[in-house]
Design an enzyme around this catalytic site. Structure first.
Site, PDB file in Angstrom:
ATOM      1  NE  ARG A  85      -3.918  -0.166   2.157  1.00 32.65           N
ATOM      2  CZ  ARG A  85      -4.983   0.005   1.376  1.00 32.65           C
ATOM      3  NH1 ARG A  85      -5.258  -0.868   0.416  1.00 32.65           N
ATOM      4  NH2 ARG A  85      -5.772   1.033   1.538  1.00 32.65           N
ATOM      5  CG  HIS A 115      -7.036  -3.929  -5.608  1.00 30.12           C
ATOM      6  ND1 HIS A 115      -7.950  -3.217  -4.871  1.00 30.12           N
ATOM      7  CD2 HIS A 115      -6.896  -5.134  -4.983  1.00 30.12           C
ATOM      8  CE1 HIS A 115      -8.361  -3.969  -3.862  1.00 30.12           C
ATOM      9  NE2 HIS A 115      -7.735  -5.141  -3.907  1.00 30.12           N
ATOM     10  CD  GLU A 126      -8.908  -7.786  -2.106  1.00 29.02           C
ATOM     11  OE1 GLU A 126      -7.690  -7.585  -2.261  1.00 29.02           O
ATOM     12  OE2 GLU A 126      -9.723  -6.869  -1.885  1.00 29.02           O
TER      13      GLU A 126
END
Ligand code: CMP
Length: 137
Positions: A85, A115, A126
């Site tokens: 991130r 993403h 995910e």
């Protein structure tokens, strides 16, 4: 050791930045445990982003995510959810820090190049959305 899901979105694939994104991951000591290119259907994009289904941008987001191929990856390393991130930068490229992937390559808050999972529980969901155990090395 932790795992997270990364997607190079259709805009990133079209801009030919896949190699650069992977280079940034590997330079940061992140290991790629699985990788493939897929073209999501609208329904598959809706399933992936189901948590956002009440948001006003849901329809446009899932149109965009099914507009061309993506590259999905399982990243592995210590604290990799946070590290990924940090490398991506803020969702909105206008707010992303200098030197981040989104600052360098994203066109808009929707077409934001990459993403990354935001927590261990979302990472587990995910990763399993795209990969089975035999595909993760
Ligand atoms: P991502 O990190 O994949 O998580 C949800 C996605 O929805 C986000 O990146 C953007 O692509 C998109 N998104 C988030 N907020 C907005 C917004 N305000 N308008 C349009 N798209 C958005």
């Amino acid at each position: 050791m932790e795992r997270t899901l990364s997607i190079v979105k259709p805009d990133g694939v079209k801009k030919n930045i896949l190699g650069e994104v992977i280079r940034r991951f590997q330079k940061s000591g992140i290991r790629i445990a699985a990788i493939k290119m897929i073209h999501l259907s609208k329904a598959e994009a809706e399933g992936f982003y189901a948590v956002h289904k009440e948001r006003p941008f849901f329809s446009s987001l899932t149109d965009f995510m099914s507009s061309g191929p993506c590259v999905v990856m399982v990243l592995e390393g210590e604290d990799v959810i946070r590290k990924n991130r940090e490398l991506m930068g803020a969702t909105n490229p206008e707010e992303a820090a200098v030197g981040t992937i989104r600052k360098d390559f994203a066109a808009s808050i929707e077409q934001n190049a990459v993403h990354g999972s935001d927590a261990p529980e979302t990472a587990a969901f995910e990763i399993s959305y795209f990969f089975n155990a035999l595909e993760i090395h």
